[in-house]
Scaffold this active site. Structure first.
Site, PDB file in Angstrom:
ATOM      1  N   GLY A 195       2.162  -2.111  -4.611  1.00 46.98           N
ATOM      2  CA  GLY A 195       1.243  -2.945  -5.386  1.00 46.98           C
ATOM      3  C   GLY A 195       1.566  -4.384  -5.086  1.00 46.98           C
ATOM      4  N   HIS A 196       0.632  -5.089  -4.510  1.00 43.91           N
ATOM      5  CA  HIS A 196       0.871  -6.487  -4.155  1.00 43.91           C
ATOM      6  C   HIS A 196      -0.059  -7.406  -4.925  1.00 43.91           C
ATOM      7  CE1 HIS A 196       2.786  -5.449  -0.024  1.00 43.91           C
ATOM      8  NE2 HIS A 196       3.592  -5.253  -1.036  1.00 43.91           N
ATOM      9  N   ASP A 204       9.009  -4.525  -5.440  1.00 44.76           N
ATOM     10  CA  ASP A 204       8.608  -5.487  -6.478  1.00 44.76           C
ATOM     11  C   ASP A 204       9.418  -6.781  -6.411  1.00 44.76           C
ATOM     12  OD1 ASP A 204       6.975  -3.387  -7.434  1.00 44.76           O
ATOM     13  OD2 ASP A 204       8.673  -2.590  -8.550  1.00 44.76           O
ATOM     14  N   GLN A 217       7.542  -1.458  -0.592  1.00 43.40           N
ATOM     15  CA  GLN A 217       8.734  -0.988  -1.318  1.00 43.40           C
ATOM     16  C   GLN A 217       9.959  -1.810  -0.872  1.00 43.40           C
ATOM     17  OE1 GLN A 217       6.791   1.911   0.225  1.00 43.40           O
ATOM     18  NE2 GLN A 217       5.529   1.615  -1.562  1.00 43.40           N
ATOM     19  N   LYS A 243       7.033  -9.507  -2.525  1.00 42.22           N
ATOM     20  CA  LYS A 243       6.669  -9.552  -1.093  1.00 42.22           C
ATOM     21  C   LYS A 243       5.225  -9.959  -0.871  1.00 42.22           C
ATOM     22  CE  LYS A 243       7.847  -5.315  -0.343  1.00 42.22           C
ATOM     23  NZ  LYS A 243       8.359  -5.055  -1.711  1.00 42.22           N
TER      24      LYS A 243
HETATM   25  P1  IMP Z   1       6.501   7.492  -4.484  1.00 40.80           P
HETATM   26  O1  IMP Z   1       6.626   6.484  -3.394  1.00 40.80           O
HETATM   27  O2  IMP Z   1       5.245   7.390  -5.284  1.00 40.80           O
HETATM   28  O3  IMP Z   1       6.765   8.893  -3.980  1.00 40.80           O
HETATM   29  O4  IMP Z   1       7.678   7.210  -5.551  1.00 40.80           O
HETATM   30  C1  IMP Z   1       9.051   7.390  -5.219  1.00 40.80           C
HETATM   31  C2  IMP Z   1       9.910   6.343  -5.908  1.00 40.80           C
HETATM   32  O5  IMP Z   1       9.642   5.054  -5.347  1.00 40.80           O
HETATM   33  C3  IMP Z   1       9.638   6.185  -7.390  1.00 40.80           C
HETATM   34  O6  IMP Z   1      10.863   5.916  -8.033  1.00 40.80           O
HETATM   35  C4  IMP Z   1       8.692   5.000  -7.482  1.00 40.80           C
HETATM   36  O7  IMP Z   1       8.757   4.361  -8.733  1.00 40.80           O
HETATM   37  C5  IMP Z   1       9.229   4.132  -6.359  1.00 40.80           C
HETATM   38  N1  IMP Z   1       8.202   3.264  -5.754  1.00 40.80           N
HETATM   39  C6  IMP Z   1       7.236   3.600  -4.892  1.00 40.80           C
HETATM   40  N2  IMP Z   1       6.498   2.542  -4.520  1.00 40.80           N
HETATM   41  C7  IMP Z   1       7.037   1.479  -5.135  1.00 40.80           C
HETATM   42  C8  IMP Z   1       6.739   0.080  -5.107  1.00 40.80           C
HETATM   43  O8  IMP Z   1       5.850  -0.405  -4.418  1.00 40.80           O
HETATM   44  N3  IMP Z   1       7.536  -0.707  -5.902  1.00 40.80           N
HETATM   45  C9  IMP Z   1       8.558  -0.194  -6.636  1.00 40.80           C
HETATM   46  N4  IMP Z   1       8.877   1.091  -6.673  1.00 40.80           N
HETATM   47  C10 IMP Z   1       8.130   1.935  -5.925  1.00 40.80           C
END
Ligand code: IMP
Length: 426
Positions: free
Chosen positions: A39-40, A12, A219, A15
């Site tokens: 999420g972009h 977040d 991420q 990017k």
């Molecule tokens: P997962 O990727 O859904 O397995 O989540 C694992 C951890 O990564 C959690 O704490 C999510 O909130 C965080 N996370 C996953 N994708 C994103 C992203 O695109 N932005 C911010 N946090 C993320």
């Protein structure tokens, strides 16, 4: 030329905007890890686009690649392709035959494990990302090569689904019906057959032809499965090295590595956040920065910029430039702070700890800056970097010198036009 953009914090960082900005000069945009947990948001003119799995250069109608390191939910991908086509965009997408497919059972497993993990829960996006990567490593994942070959797909599903149903029974969940799952995913296999390719071969060919390739990280470094705040991480390699593995390109082909640094910190999910502010300033950052998850809508935990984190990010990634985002969010504040070290048990720590118990007890040591009031956006448009207030320039300059990496770009608003470009990527 091949350049990589990565997140330096917990995702977040903005990017999407940065990738889209630089994608103008790229021919190909590649995602090499993650899935629709990302999420972009991209704003072009008055239009707001939100994507989760399709690479950000889609609005610019670039050649798009989902590399072997990505996990793909075909339903979501199809929705995004259709949304773009409905906007009159041409989608030139290739999906690696080696990319793993997120299956319906992965989403159920994500829920089951999050419920049971207690203090170890990461607060996942519940998109089935972790279970899909777990199956990949355990070697019973379903890849796109399998999905488009019905004989192989049937065989794999008939072995895997009963295993999953046994797990579901243990946890009191309804079993999934083989025919129903097969029917839905057979349909996706037929639709996506024309998109599936040996994307490593394609990418290496594009590079030999002299095309500009942009690798878009999802991420951030501190969510990396090895280098992040394990176990509160995601399940993929979010760092620059992941671009080589996740797209099938030799490491020495990587040129620049641009790290996107948000001017403060945000975190969606669990685990220690040393600079988190649970006060009015934290609330201000969340509201002015619109810090609510693009994927889940969850409010993000906000705090001051943590340079201990970003310094560690530079060590792992070897950043060649920094794109500093959301500087405008700090505008109304009287004082601005950035952590340069931690204090733990009365001792100063300068490196980011691996032990989460230690991290949770770390108190930030701050450097304080005077605030700078609102930006004169017209002045910035005319004068570029010099148009920023002096105090803001001091803050930006300190970040660059502390990390030891030049600033390539400063973003001072969500729009494409609210960007100071200091160094081109291509
Ligand atoms: P997962 O990727 O859904 O397995 O989540 C694992 C951890 O990564 C959690 O704490 C999510 O909130 C965080 N996370 C996953 N994708 C994103 C992203 O695109 N932005 C911010 N946090 C993320």
């Amino acid at each position: 030329m091949l350049n990589v953009i990565i997140g330096t914090q917990w995702g977040d960082e903005g990017k999407g905007k940065i990738t889209d900005f630089y994608a103008k000069k790229a021919d190909v945009v590649v995602r090499f890890q993650g899935g629709n947990n990302a999420g972009h948001t991209v704003i072009v003119g008055e239009k707001v686009y939100k994507f989760h799995i399709i690479p950000s250069g889609s609005v610019e109608e670039k050649i798009l690649i989902l590399g072997n390191g990505v996990v793909v939910d075909p339903k979501i991908l199809l929705e995004e392709i259709e949304a773009l086509e409905n906007e009159g965009k041409t989608v030139s997408l290739y999906i690696s035959e080696r990319a793993n497919v997120i299956m319906p059972y992965h989403k159920i497993e994500d829920e089951i494990y999050e419920e049971l993990k207690g203090n170890l829960k990461a607060g996942t996006t519940k998109r089935g990302i972790g279970p899909c990567y777990a199956d990949k490593i355990a070697r019973f994942g379903i890849r796109f090569a399998d999905l488009i070959d019905d004989e192989v797909f049937r065989e794999k599903l008939s072995i895997i689904l009963p295993m999953k149903n046994k797990i579901f029974k243990t946890f009191g969940k309804d079993p999934l019906d083989y025919n129903q799952v097969h029917e839905e995913y057979f349909k996706y296999g037929k639709i996506f057959k024309e998109y599936v390719a040996d994307t490593s071969l394609l990418l290496n060919k594009f590079l030999n032809e002299g095309k500009n390739v942009l690798m878009e990280g999802a991420q951030g470094t501190h969510l990396d499965i090895d280098h992040g705040i394990y176990p509160y991480t995601t399940s993929s390699h979010t760092v620059a090295g992941g671009a080589s593995i996740g797209a099938g390109i030799p490491p020495q082909k990587i040129g620049k590595i641009l790290g996107v640094v948000k001017a403060y910190t945000s975190r969606v999910g669990t685990g220690p956040v040393p600079t988190e502010l649970k006060d009015k300033t934290g609330e201000h950052l969340r509201e002015r920065g619109k810090e609510y998850g693009t994927t889940t809508g969850r409010p993000r935990r906000c705090g001051w910029l943590d340079l201990v984190m970003v310094k560690y990010t530079h060590r792992i990634n070897g950043l060649t430039g920094i794109a500093l985002t959301k500087l405008d969010v700090l505008c109304e504040l009287e004082k601005v702070k950035a952590a340069t070290a931690y204090e733990y048990n009365g001792k100063k720590i300068e490196e980011f700890p691996a032990n989460m118990k230690v991290l949770s007890k770390c108190k930030p040591v701050y450097k304080e800056f005077e605030g700078w009031g609102e930006f004169d956006k017209e002045k910035i448009k005319k004068e570029g970097y010099k148009g920023l207030p002096e105090q803001a320039r001091k803050y930006v300059g300190f970040i660059s010198s502390f990390i030891g990496v030049p600033i390539s770009l400063v973003s001072y608003g969500p729009k494409r036009s609210e960007t100071i470009l200091l160094e081109e990527l291509f």
